[in-house]
Design a protein around this motif. Sequence first.
Motif, PDB file in Angstrom:
ATOM      1  N   MET A   1     -43.116  75.529 -53.930  1.00 19.94           N
ATOM      2  CA  MET A   1     -41.719  75.934 -54.131  1.00 19.94           C
ATOM      3  C   MET A   1     -41.531  76.321 -55.600  1.00 19.94           C
ATOM      4  O   MET A   1     -41.840  75.575 -56.519  1.00 19.94           O
ATOM      5  N   LYS A   2     -41.019  77.550 -55.819  1.00 16.91           N
ATOM      6  CA  LYS A   2     -40.823  78.056 -57.169  1.00 16.91           C
ATOM      7  C   LYS A   2     -39.398  78.607 -57.288  1.00 16.91           C
ATOM      8  O   LYS A   2     -39.020  79.525 -56.549  1.00 16.91           O
ATOM      9  N   LEU A   3     -38.613  78.053 -58.212  1.00 16.69           N
ATOM     10  CA  LEU A   3     -37.274  78.593 -58.475  1.00 16.69           C
ATOM     11  C   LEU A   3     -37.397  79.934 -59.191  1.00 16.69           C
ATOM     12  O   LEU A   3     -38.190  80.085 -60.134  1.00 16.69           O
ATOM     13  N   GLN A   4     -36.592  80.907 -58.754  1.00 15.88           N
ATOM     14  CA  GLN A   4     -36.583  82.223 -59.389  1.00 15.88           C
ATOM     15  C   GLN A   4     -35.374  82.366 -60.314  1.00 15.88           C
ATOM     16  O   GLN A   4     -35.479  82.924 -61.403  1.00 15.88           O
ATOM     17  N   SER A   5     -34.207  81.901 -59.877  1.00 16.74           N
ATOM     18  CA  SER A   5     -32.994  82.016 -60.685  1.00 16.74           C
ATOM     19  C   SER A   5     -32.003  80.919 -60.291  1.00 16.74           C
ATOM     20  O   SER A   5     -32.073  80.378 -59.187  1.00 16.74           O
ATOM     21  N   ILE A   6     -31.103  80.627 -61.231  1.00 24.98           N
ATOM     22  CA  ILE A   6     -30.048  79.635 -61.010  1.00 24.98           C
ATOM     23  C   ILE A   6     -28.740  80.243 -61.504  1.00 24.98           C
ATOM     24  O   ILE A   6     -28.658  80.682 -62.662  1.00 24.98           O
ATOM     25  N   ALA A   7     -27.723  80.256 -60.667  1.00 23.36           N
ATOM     26  CA  ALA A   7     -26.392  80.745 -61.051  1.00 23.36           C
ATOM     27  C   ALA A   7     -25.397  79.593 -60.899  1.00 23.36           C
ATOM     28  O   ALA A   7     -25.260  79.038 -59.809  1.00 23.36           O
ATOM     29  N   ILE A   8     -24.727  79.247 -61.995  1.00 27.19           N
ATOM     30  CA  ILE A   8     -23.778  78.121 -62.010  1.00 27.19           C
ATOM     31  C   ILE A   8     -22.426  78.669 -62.452  1.00 27.19           C
ATOM     32  O   ILE A   8     -22.340  79.374 -63.463  1.00 27.19           O
ATOM     33  N   GLU A   9     -21.367  78.333 -61.709  1.00 26.98           N
ATOM     34  CA  GLU A   9     -20.040  78.846 -62.040  1.00 26.98           C
ATOM     35  C   GLU A   9     -19.000  77.754 -61.856  1.00 26.98           C
ATOM     36  O   GLU A   9     -18.989  77.061 -60.835  1.00 26.98           O
ATOM     37  N   GLU A  10     -18.146  77.606 -62.904  1.00 26.20           N
ATOM     38  CA  GLU A  10     -17.047  76.619 -62.888  1.00 26.20           C
ATOM     39  C   GLU A  10     -17.561  75.238 -62.488  1.00 26.20           C
ATOM     40  O   GLU A  10     -17.017  74.578 -61.606  1.00 26.20           O
ATOM     41  N   PHE A  11     -18.583  74.807 -63.166  1.00 27.08           N
ATOM     42  CA  PHE A  11     -19.268  73.544 -62.840  1.00 27.08           C
ATOM     43  C   PHE A  11     -19.254  72.689 -64.101  1.00 27.08           C
ATOM     44  O   PHE A  11     -19.938  72.993 -65.075  1.00 27.08           O
ATOM     45  N   LYS A  12     -18.387  71.625 -64.085  1.00 29.26           N
ATOM     46  CA  LYS A  12     -18.272  70.700 -65.216  1.00 29.26           C
ATOM     47  C   LYS A  12     -17.986  71.462 -66.509  1.00 29.26           C
ATOM     48  O   LYS A  12     -16.980  72.149 -66.617  1.00 29.26           O
ATOM     49  N   GLN A  13     -18.876  71.399 -67.514  1.00 31.02           N
ATOM     50  CA  GLN A  13     -18.567  72.017 -68.792  1.00 31.02           C
ATOM     51  C   GLN A  13     -18.730  73.530 -68.784  1.00 31.02           C
ATOM     52  O   GLN A  13     -18.283  74.209 -69.714  1.00 31.02           O
ATOM     53  N   PHE A  14     -19.370  74.097 -67.702  1.00 34.02           N
ATOM     54  CA  PHE A  14     -19.501  75.548 -67.615  1.00 34.02           C
ATOM     55  C   PHE A  14     -18.257  76.102 -66.915  1.00 34.02           C
ATOM     56  O   PHE A  14     -18.229  76.260 -65.691  1.00 34.02           O
ATOM     57  N   THR A  15     -17.232  76.400 -67.707  1.00 32.47           N
ATOM     58  CA  THR A  15     -15.982  76.885 -67.122  1.00 32.47           C
ATOM     59  C   THR A  15     -16.113  78.318 -66.622  1.00 32.47           C
ATOM     60  O   THR A  15     -15.322  78.759 -65.796  1.00 32.47           O
ATOM     61  N   GLY A  16     -17.101  79.059 -67.140  1.00 31.82           N
ATOM     62  CA  GLY A  16     -17.350  80.412 -66.650  1.00 31.82           C
ATOM     63  C   GLY A  16     -18.592  80.439 -65.785  1.00 31.82           C
ATOM     64  O   GLY A  16     -18.885  79.498 -65.051  1.00 31.82           O
ATOM     65  N   ARG A  17     -19.347  81.510 -65.877  1.00 32.80           N
ATOM     66  CA  ARG A  17     -20.558  81.670 -65.069  1.00 32.80           C
ATOM     67  C   ARG A  17     -21.763  81.629 -65.997  1.00 32.80           C
ATOM     68  O   ARG A  17     -21.782  82.287 -67.049  1.00 32.80           O
ATOM     69  N   LEU A  18     -22.775  80.868 -65.627  1.00 34.63           N
ATOM     70  CA  LEU A  18     -24.033  80.790 -66.359  1.00 34.63           C
ATOM     71  C   LEU A  18     -25.151  81.210 -65.409  1.00 34.63           C
ATOM     72  O   LEU A  18     -25.296  80.627 -64.325  1.00 34.63           O
ATOM     73  N   PHE A  19     -25.920  82.215 -65.829  1.00 31.83           N
ATOM     74  CA  PHE A  19     -26.981  82.735 -64.970  1.00 31.83           C
ATOM     75  C   PHE A  19     -28.315  82.558 -65.686  1.00 31.83           C
ATOM     76  O   PHE A  19     -28.485  82.974 -66.834  1.00 31.83           O
ATOM     77  N   ILE A  20     -29.253  81.915 -65.016  1.00 33.62           N
ATOM     78  CA  ILE A  20     -30.591  81.665 -65.572  1.00 33.62           C
ATOM     79  C   ILE A  20     -31.593  82.348 -64.650  1.00 33.62           C
ATOM     80  O   ILE A  20     -31.676  82.014 -63.464  1.00 33.62           O
ATOM     81  N   ASP A  21     -32.318  83.309 -65.184  1.00 31.11           N
ATOM     82  CA  ASP A  21     -33.323  83.988 -64.368  1.00 31.11           C
ATOM     83  C   ASP A  21     -34.653  83.976 -65.113  1.00 31.11           C
ATOM     84  O   ASP A  21     -34.804  83.297 -66.130  1.00 31.11           O
ATOM     85  N   ASP A  22     -35.606  84.727 -64.599  1.00 32.31           N
ATOM     86  CA  ASP A  22     -36.935  84.832 -65.207  1.00 32.31           C
ATOM     87  C   ASP A  22     -37.575  83.456 -65.378  1.00 32.31           C
ATOM     88  O   ASP A  22     -38.204  83.175 -66.397  1.00 32.31           O
TER      89      ASP A  22
END
Length: 874
Positions: A1-22
């Motif tokens: 199992m390999k994660l490709q990307s993570i998208a987090i939005e309005e989650f605790k201290q991330f009031t906007g959208r945080l996108f982690i890829d690569d």
Amino acid sequence: MKLQSIAIEEFKQFTGRLFIDDLQPGLNLFVGPNEAGKSTIAEAVRAVFLERYKASHLKELLPWGKASGQPSVEVSFDLDGVACRLSKQFVTRQRCELKIGQAVFGEDEAEDKLAALLGFSRAARGPLKAENAGVPGLLWVQQGGTHDVRDSTGHAAQYLRDALSQLSGSRESAGEDALIAAVQRELRQLLTARTQKSTGPLAEAEAALAALIAERDDLNRQREQFDENIARLAAQQQAFEETERKRPWELHEEKAVLAQQRANAAAELERSVGQLAQALKVSEAELALPLQHEQAAVELETAVTRDRQQLDTARANVAAVETGYAQAATRVAQLEQAFTDANRALELANAAVSAADLRNQIGLHRAELERLETAIAAASEANEALVAAARAAAALEIDEAKLKRLASLDASLTVLRARTEAAMTRIEYRLSGAITVGDASISGTGVLRVDEEKRIGLGELGELRVIPGVSDLFARLSELAALEAQHAQLLQALGVASLAEAESRHEQWKALVAQQKSHAKVLEAYAPQGIDALRAALASATARSQAANERLTSLPDVSAALPLDEARRSAEIAASALESARKILNEATEKRSTGIATAESLALQLQRKEAQLSDPAFCRNRAQWQAKIVEQRVQVEALTKQREARARELEAVRLDDPAAEAKRYRASAELARQDQHERQVSIARLRSQLETVGASGLGERLAALDAKVEQAIRRKEELSLRAGALSLLDEVLVAERDAAVAQLRAPLTERLGHYLKRIFPQSTIALGDDLSPATLDRFGRADTLEALSFGTREQLGILTRLAYADLLKASGRPTLLMLDDAAVHTDAARRDAIKRALIDAATRHQILVFTCHPELWDDLGVRQRAIDDMKAAA
């Protein structure tokens, strides 16, 4: 199992959208200071995989300061080469969707699928519990939990055993496990699993036996209490009769009456002492007034004597001061005449100095007048030249911007004409006759340039049609005509016939401007503020010269004047002497006035005091208060002696404190009466209890209970024997099963040794029944996990999780490792070993490492991803 990307939005201290890829398939390093959001990212991954999307407790995921947010997480990952995507939205408008390849699962079906794939179980309700976390709970280490590996392993033990069984290809222990489970079920009905405490029928039998024994013991205690109460009743009755005969409270009350009488006498004596003290205070106050009067009379007599002496001294001082005053007045008169003479000589000397200064000023004024007249002449000449140059420059001035534009157009025309001429068709001709070109006739020798289609008539031979070969010739000609029109317009605007004429005019203008600047500098040198200012200065200098001559004429004859310094010194000496003499005279005058005033004041003061002493009324009053003083002193002495005698009597009485003794005896009498009353009540209560117990059949009840206790003992022993047999059978079966399981543990033991030797060479680790580390054997000594230091347990936690991941991957299970601030309590040498182990494991697993110490992890050979940079990019 390999994660490709993570998208987090309005989650605790991330009031906007945080996108982690690569995300890399191996090691991924996330860095940032405390509270940057590292643990929040790890928690988001845990939540999207493990938490139930409809759970009501997840309001803590709402963005900070935004109660109406919609926390959501979406991850893309690869599972055995199949692209997958998982998205969840929590709290409001909850949703869940899992896509595996082309298959799409939603809601509860998606969460069940995730649990089966990753190896965990869903919580029936409420938040995810540790016992449900399974494999992710083991491999996804939260901050501060690296050292705690035993519980995590216990919750994932079944998944680890399945992986071991799959690797060994054997299911032989299944039957043993079923038998052990059956034996343990029977055993668990009698004994608990962890503490081996009684339960079920055995606990009931023990409880029944304990209750019967307690009841029997209670009856025995009641019988013993019955016997004791009989003895206590006899003793209480005897004590009551003895006390009633002696009646001690009456003796205490008699003593209290006597003590109270002594206390009353002491109080009366104290009042007497107070009255004597008050009378003494009054007598002392009455004595104080005549004493004050007598003291004032004595002080008045002393003051009269002192004032007579002071008056004699003051009169002698006045005589001496009068002589000094006369001498000082004579001296001042002499010095005032000398001061007047010195001032006259100083005035004459100052006039001589002023005359010399005026002669010098007159000379300077003459030189300044000559300089100003010369400057006015030169400035006037320069001004005329400046005006002439300005007129000439104004006539030749040319717009420099237009000139530059004309030069640019001229250069462009030259180039364009050359290019146009080169583009034209050129025909050289030498004719013996005449031909027609268009409507014109030409002959002889020459050059014909054709810029457009031309017809050339050849007479009888016919005609030629010449068409230029350059396609843009017409455009060039149009451009040339436009430039020539602009060129002509600029020449006309500048008022010149050619560029050369314009440049010549510009050069002449620049020369005139230079001359203008030169004349201006000359004018500024002679007249920086203008010619009018020079003329004004000339007029002012002339006026000053005339005034100096007039002042010189008005001065007196100074031929007999002293030098100024000598005259000034003489005047200063005379002034200083006069000032000193006047100071002496002022001091003598002040002393004379003060002496006379003092003598007069002392004489009046003495006269007044003597009159007061000789006043008949004062003498009569003085004789009265002197007699009063003698009388009051006798009375004060008598009262003082009486008060001291009574005070001594009171002190002797107070030694025994009769009031306290009276109180003590009354309290003792009351206590004696209360004790007798309580004794009487206790006798009545004991008699009642004895009568009640005697009628209850205590002996018969004890005999019946003894029979029941015997029966309960036999039942308890029977069940204990069964529990012992089941325990022994369980131990035998488990030992057999463990021997078989030990063979299954070989792959896990091998992987543990692979990682363990990096930090603990020449050591082995023993596993418990739940496959968690139990003891670490080093140097011939076995230490339990709890006995190790926190840092060592933390390091073992990382290494064992890497071994578990290898085991799970070998059995085909998906693996992903997350370490949040791991190895915090690890020294540099062991940290390097941990890094080598992570780099090795990263060739087989995807690992996400979160740390707030980037400087300690900058040698892993992977890119550090700063959380703050990712948030800024979002």
